[in-house]
Design an enzyme around this catalytic site. Sequence first.
Site, mmCIF file in Angstrom:
data_model
loop_
_atom_site.group_PDB
_atom_site.id
_atom_site.type_symbol
_atom_site.label_atom_id
_atom_site.label_comp_id
_atom_site.label_asym_id
_atom_site.label_seq_id
_atom_site.Cartn_x
_atom_site.Cartn_y
_atom_site.Cartn_z
ATOM 1 N N SER A 154 0.852 -1.184 0.000
ATOM 2 C CA SER A 154 0.000 0.000 0.000
ATOM 3 C C SER A 154 0.889 1.236 0.000
ATOM 4 O O SER A 154 1.866 1.301 0.751
ATOM 5 C CB SER A 154 -0.901 0.006 1.229
ATOM 6 O OG SER A 154 -1.781 1.115 1.196
ATOM 7 N N HIS B 101 -2.291 7.283 -4.764
ATOM 8 C CA HIS B 101 -2.481 6.134 -3.873
ATOM 9 C C HIS B 101 -2.487 4.872 -4.724
ATOM 10 O O HIS B 101 -2.971 4.889 -5.861
ATOM 11 C CB HIS B 101 -3.813 6.252 -3.132
ATOM 12 C CG HIS B 101 -4.319 4.945 -2.602
ATOM 13 N ND1 HIS B 101 -5.296 4.218 -3.263
ATOM 14 C CD2 HIS B 101 -3.992 4.222 -1.499
ATOM 15 C CE1 HIS B 101 -5.545 3.108 -2.577
ATOM 16 N NE2 HIS B 101 -4.769 3.092 -1.514
ATOM 17 N N ASN C 2 -2.572 0.268 -4.206
ATOM 18 C CA ASN C 2 -2.621 -0.879 -3.298
ATOM 19 C C ASN C 2 -2.831 -2.146 -4.119
ATOM 20 O O ASN C 2 -3.638 -2.160 -5.045
ATOM 21 C CB ASN C 2 -3.772 -0.691 -2.302
ATOM 22 C CG ASN C 2 -4.027 -1.925 -1.464
ATOM 23 O OD1 ASN C 2 -4.887 -2.737 -1.796
ATOM 24 N ND2 ASN C 2 -3.298 -2.068 -0.387
ATOM 25 N N ARG D 269 -0.654 -2.297 12.598
ATOM 26 C CA ARG D 269 0.258 -1.307 13.175
ATOM 27 C C ARG D 269 -0.262 0.090 12.850
ATOM 28 O O ARG D 269 -0.350 0.476 11.690
ATOM 29 C CB ARG D 269 1.652 -1.505 12.596
ATOM 30 C CG ARG D 269 2.698 -0.549 13.163
ATOM 31 C CD ARG D 269 4.082 -0.935 12.667
ATOM 32 N NE ARG D 269 5.111 -0.074 13.245
ATOM 33 C CZ ARG D 269 5.665 0.969 12.624
ATOM 34 N NH1 ARG D 269 5.266 1.285 11.393
ATOM 35 N NH2 ARG D 269 6.599 1.684 13.196
ATOM 36 N N ILE D 270 -0.600 0.854 13.877
ATOM 37 C CA ILE D 270 -1.252 2.149 13.692
ATOM 38 C C ILE D 270 -0.411 3.102 12.845
ATOM 39 O O ILE D 270 -0.923 3.789 11.958
ATOM 40 C CB ILE D 270 -1.589 2.789 15.057
ATOM 41 C CG1 ILE D 270 -2.640 1.949 15.799
ATOM 42 C CG2 ILE D 270 -2.092 4.220 14.868
ATOM 43 C CD1 ILE D 270 -3.962 1.818 15.083
ATOM 44 N N GLU D 271 0.888 3.165 13.105
ATOM 45 C CA GLU D 271 1.745 4.082 12.343
ATOM 46 C C GLU D 271 1.714 3.756 10.854
ATOM 47 O O GLU D 271 1.762 4.643 10.007
ATOM 48 C CB GLU D 271 3.183 4.034 12.865
ATOM 49 C CG GLU D 271 3.373 4.707 14.208
ATOM 50 C CD GLU D 271 2.978 6.186 14.187
ATOM 51 O OE1 GLU D 271 3.369 6.898 13.248
ATOM 52 O OE2 GLU D 271 2.272 6.617 15.114
ATOM 53 N N SER D 272 1.638 2.466 10.527
ATOM 54 C CA SER D 272 1.597 2.070 9.117
ATOM 55 C C SER D 272 0.230 2.359 8.504
ATOM 56 O O SER D 272 0.136 2.813 7.356
ATOM 57 C CB SER D 272 1.926 0.576 8.984
ATOM 58 O OG SER D 272 3.216 0.310 9.486
#
Length: 300
Positions: A88, A102, A104, A260-263
Site C-alpha cells: 500500500s 495512492h 494498493n 500497526r497504527i503508524e503504518s
Amino acid sequence: MKNKFYHYIQNLQDQICAGLEAADGATQFREDLWERPEGGGGRTRVIENGAVFEKGGVNISAVHGKLPEAMQKMFGVGEADFFACGLSLVLHPKNPMVPTVHANWRYFEMYDDNGNVIQQWFGGGQDLTPYYLFEEDAKHFHQTCKTACDKHNPDFYPKYKKQCDAYFWNAHRNEARGIGGLFFDYCKANEHMSMENWFSFVSEVGNSFLEAYVPIVEKRKNLSYSSAQRKWQEIRRGRYVEFNLVHDKGTLFGLKTNGRIESILMSLPPHVQWVYDHHPEKGSEEDRLLSILENPRNWI
C-alpha cells in the site's frame, strides 16, 4: 500463491522506492520492520520532508491468524484462519501542482479447520488526486492503467475504472476523492481467469505504477505556486483524510485486525486545513476541479 505474491511485493516495494527517491533527489525512505503479536508483520518505508515529497509511505505487510470477529461479519463467515498480504502506498507532494497518488495491491486467503484454502482472491488498484487539474496528466495516468488492463482483457479498464469512481466517492461530500484510476476486489478463479491469470494481471498493474505517476511528477515538480494555492491543497487534503477515516476498507481492515497504527495512518498528510464553509471563486481553476469531481469523467 501467497509466497509468490509476497515475494513479488517485496521486489515491487524496492523498485517503487528507488524510482521515487530518484524523482525526489534530496532524501530517502526510512525503513521500519514490525511484527504483529497475532501473527505476521511488515516492512514500512516512509519518506518525509524531501524536495518533492512532503510525506509518503510505501508499505508491505503479511499478516495471519484467526479472522477477527468484525471481519467474520464482513465476510459472512464463522471462525476461520486467514492470511493477507499487500503493498500500500500514498504520496503527498509539497507542490500543489503535483497530484497525490495512492495504490494498493493485495492477496487474501481463508482456511478450513484442516488448513485447506477455502477462499482466495486478489484486489487493488491505483488512483490520482490532483489539486490543480492538468488534463494531459489525467489522460496519461488513465492511459497507462488502460494499457496494463488491455493486455489481459479489454473489458477490465472500463469495468475497474467505473468501480474506482464508485469506490473513491466521498458520499458525505457528494464528490469524488480524485480523478480515479482502477479499483478491483474479490478477484477469484473462474472459467475465464485462474489465480495464476489474476496474479499476472495484478502484477502487470503494479509494474505500471512508476510509469503512470513519475512522468507527471517530473513535469510538475518545479512549477511555481502561491500561498493561496498551497492553502487550497491543504483544504483538499482534508477531504482525503475524511475519505480514509470514514470510508476506506484498507484503513478499517487494519484497525479491526490490530494492525500497526503508524503504518495504517501513514496515508495522512502532515499539513491539512478544515476551513468552515469554504467555496472557491466561481470560474476559478479550483472551482473547475470541483465541478469535475462532482461528475467523474472518461479521460480516454
